[in-house]
Design a protein around this motif. Structure first.
Motif, PDB file in Angstrom:
ATOM      1  N   ASN A  63       0.821  -1.200   0.000  1.00 28.68           N
ATOM      2  CA  ASN A  63       0.000   0.000   0.000  1.00 28.68           C
ATOM      3  C   ASN A  63       0.862   1.260   0.000  1.00 28.68           C
ATOM      4  O   ASN A  63       0.554   2.249  -0.688  1.00 28.68           O
ATOM      5  CB  ASN A  63      -0.906  -0.009   1.233  1.00 28.68           C
ATOM      6  CG  ASN A  63      -1.798   1.215   1.297  1.00 28.68           C
ATOM      7  OD1 ASN A  63      -2.698   1.383   0.474  1.00 28.68           O
ATOM      8  ND2 ASN A  63      -1.556   2.070   2.280  1.00 28.68           N
ATOM      9  N   GLN A  64       1.976   1.203   0.739  1.00 27.58           N
ATOM     10  CA  GLN A  64       2.878   2.359   0.800  1.00 27.58           C
ATOM     11  C   GLN A  64       3.517   2.622  -0.563  1.00 27.58           C
ATOM     12  O   GLN A  64       3.618   3.771  -1.004  1.00 27.58           O
ATOM     13  CB  GLN A  64       3.953   2.109   1.848  1.00 27.58           C
ATOM     14  CG  GLN A  64       4.884   3.299   2.052  1.00 27.58           C
ATOM     15  CD  GLN A  64       5.926   3.016   3.124  1.00 27.58           C
ATOM     16  OE1 GLN A  64       5.969   1.929   3.679  1.00 27.58           O
ATOM     17  NE2 GLN A  64       6.758   3.993   3.406  1.00 27.58           N
ATOM     18  N   VAL A  65       3.955   1.568  -1.240  1.00 26.54           N
ATOM     19  CA  VAL A  65       4.561   1.727  -2.565  1.00 26.54           C
ATOM     20  C   VAL A  65       3.550   2.311  -3.545  1.00 26.54           C
ATOM     21  O   VAL A  65       3.869   3.222  -4.329  1.00 26.54           O
ATOM     22  CB  VAL A  65       5.099   0.368  -3.071  1.00 26.54           C
ATOM     23  CG1 VAL A  65       5.509   0.467  -4.543  1.00 26.54           C
ATOM     24  CG2 VAL A  65       6.288  -0.081  -2.237  1.00 26.54           C
ATOM     25  N   ASN A  66       2.324   1.811  -3.521  1.00 26.41           N
ATOM     26  CA  ASN A  66       1.290   2.334  -4.432  1.00 26.41           C
ATOM     27  C   ASN A  66       0.985   3.792  -4.132  1.00 26.41           C
ATOM     28  O   ASN A  66       0.826   4.608  -5.066  1.00 26.41           O
ATOM     29  CB  ASN A  66       0.022   1.491  -4.304  1.00 26.41           C
ATOM     30  CG  ASN A  66       0.219   0.068  -4.805  1.00 26.41           C
ATOM     31  OD1 ASN A  66       1.060  -0.180  -5.671  1.00 26.41           O
ATOM     32  ND2 ASN A  66      -0.555  -0.868  -4.277  1.00 26.41           N
ATOM     33  N   HIS A  67       0.900   4.148  -2.854  1.00 20.04           N
ATOM     34  CA  HIS A  67       0.612   5.527  -2.464  1.00 20.04           C
ATOM     35  C   HIS A  67       1.740   6.464  -2.896  1.00 20.04           C
ATOM     36  O   HIS A  67       1.492   7.551  -3.451  1.00 20.04           O
ATOM     37  CB  HIS A  67       0.414   5.588  -0.950  1.00 20.04           C
ATOM     38  CG  HIS A  67       0.061   6.965  -0.445  1.00 20.04           C
ATOM     39  ND1 HIS A  67      -1.095   7.625  -0.803  1.00 20.04           N
ATOM     40  CD2 HIS A  67       0.735   7.811   0.397  1.00 20.04           C
ATOM     41  CE1 HIS A  67      -1.121   8.814  -0.216  1.00 20.04           C
ATOM     42  NE2 HIS A  67      -0.024   8.947   0.519  1.00 20.04           N
ATOM     43  N   LEU A  68       2.981   6.039  -2.690  1.00 16.99           N
ATOM     44  CA  LEU A  68       4.121   6.868  -3.099  1.00 16.99           C
ATOM     45  C   LEU A  68       4.208   6.992  -4.622  1.00 16.99           C
ATOM     46  O   LEU A  68       4.619   8.039  -5.138  1.00 16.99           O
ATOM     47  CB  LEU A  68       5.413   6.277  -2.536  1.00 16.99           C
ATOM     48  CG  LEU A  68       5.609   6.378  -1.021  1.00 16.99           C
ATOM     49  CD1 LEU A  68       6.806   5.558  -0.573  1.00 16.99           C
ATOM     50  CD2 LEU A  68       5.792   7.839  -0.613  1.00 16.99           C
ATOM     51  N   THR A  69       3.830   5.951  -5.316  1.00 15.51           N
ATOM     52  CA  THR A  69       3.834   6.022  -6.780  1.00 15.51           C
ATOM     53  C   THR A  69       2.833   7.057  -7.271  1.00 15.51           C
ATOM     54  O   THR A  69       3.096   7.794  -8.237  1.00 15.51           O
ATOM     55  CB  THR A  69       3.503   4.635  -7.368  1.00 15.51           C
ATOM     56  OG1 THR A  69       4.460   3.683  -6.890  1.00 15.51           O
ATOM     57  CG2 THR A  69       3.561   4.665  -8.885  1.00 15.51           C
ATOM     58  N   ASP A  70       1.662   7.120  -6.616  1.00 15.07           N
ATOM     59  CA  ASP A  70       0.676   8.158  -6.985  1.00 15.07           C
ATOM     60  C   ASP A  70       1.229   9.556  -6.707  1.00 15.07           C
ATOM     61  O   ASP A  70       1.033  10.485  -7.508  1.00 15.07           O
ATOM     62  CB  ASP A  70      -0.611   7.942  -6.187  1.00 15.07           C
ATOM     63  CG  ASP A  70      -1.328   6.661  -6.595  1.00 15.07           C
ATOM     64  OD1 ASP A  70      -1.065   6.174  -7.720  1.00 15.07           O
ATOM     65  OD2 ASP A  70      -2.122   6.143  -5.796  1.00 15.07           O
TER      66      ASP A  70
END
Length: 272
Positions: free
Chosen positions: A159-166
């Motif tokens: 979830n953290q990786v996806n959020h940072l990618t956004d």
């Protein structure tokens, strides 16, 4: 009247604009804590969901067996067949020569098997019947808590990786891009570490490890290798040993014989 109405309308418009700006600022200031709170709630929910999804007990099982057999090579083949019959596999197998004994070469075997955990006891019992059991040890390790924590950590990092990618897609300056990319790399590195640990743990849970040591027991009677061939070999070895002793004795006494012969010849010639 019209001259007074226009200034009043302008003042009213300015007042409404200012109040709207304050309301927007307040809503933005409140959105950050709400977002942070939602992340905390998500992490807590993730942990709770993981406990529900992975509530079954997760156990790693290891076994150690020592047996004696008349033939370590034959025993190794039987143990390999047992593992294959239970859909297991041989992780490693080594045969070591212990030299000659009673006219035959002695061997010992060291075998490491991986078998399905639900077949652990059945495989252990069958291996014990291959020879004479001298040692048996079983160890079980409960890793349910570690398994659950790793799953929760993995989902949080994903979830953290996806959020940072956004966030990276919305970054404008080079400095922002570099900071966000560094955070993504760090989160991805932790995610890879957790994923690798989780795969190893799942492999150890699904497949139990059994380590088997086979030693050839001291033979007795007819099955000991005490045959006509061994008798002949022993007799030939003894004969060659005696020949060797005789040769050594001859060479050791030869100087004394020569000296004695010379002395006898001198004494005999003096008398004549």
């Amino acid at each position: 009247m019209k001259k007074l109405l226009i200034p009043l309308l302008l003042i009213l418009f300015i007042g409404l604009s200012a109040s709207a700006g304050c309301m927007m600022a307040d809503s933005e200031s409140q959105s950050a804590p709400m977002a942070a709170e939602s992340v905390v709630v998500y992490d807590r929910n993730t942990a709770v969901e993981s406990q529900v999804l992975y509530s079954d007990q997760k156990v790693i099982r290891d076994g150690w067996i020592r047996i004696q057999s008349k033939d370590a090579r034959v025993a190794s083949e039987e143990i390999t067949a047992i593992a294959q019959r239970y859909n297991g596999r041989i992780q490693s197998l080594s045969l070591t020569s212990g030299g000659m004994m009673d006219g035959r070469e002695q061997f010992s075997a060291h075998i490491v098997l991986r078998v399905p955990s639900d077949s652990f006891e059945a495989v252990m019992q069958e291996i014990e019947s291959v020879g004479t059991l001298t040692q048996r040890e079983v160890q079980s390790r409960d890793v349910t808590a570690e398994y659950t924590d790793l799953h929760a950590e993995k989902r949080a990092l994903e979830n953290q990786v996806n959020h940072l990618t956004d966030i990276l897609g919305k970054a404008e300056t080079v400095e922002e891009i570099l900071k966000v990319q560094s955070a993504i790399d760090s989160a991805q590195q932790n995610l890879d570490r957790v994923t690798g640990r989780l795969k190893l743990l799942e492999s150890q849970i699904d497949e139990a490890t059994i380590t088997v040591t086979v030693r050839e027991g001291e033979p007795i009677g007819i099955d000991s290798g005490f045959s006509i061939t061994s008798i002949l070999n022993t007799g030939i070895a003894a004969f060659l040993f005696m020949i060797g002793i005789i040769i050594v004795a001859v060479f050791a006494l030869l100087p004394l014989v020569v000296i004695g012969g010379i002395a006898w010849y001198i004494v005999k010639r003096g008398k004549s």
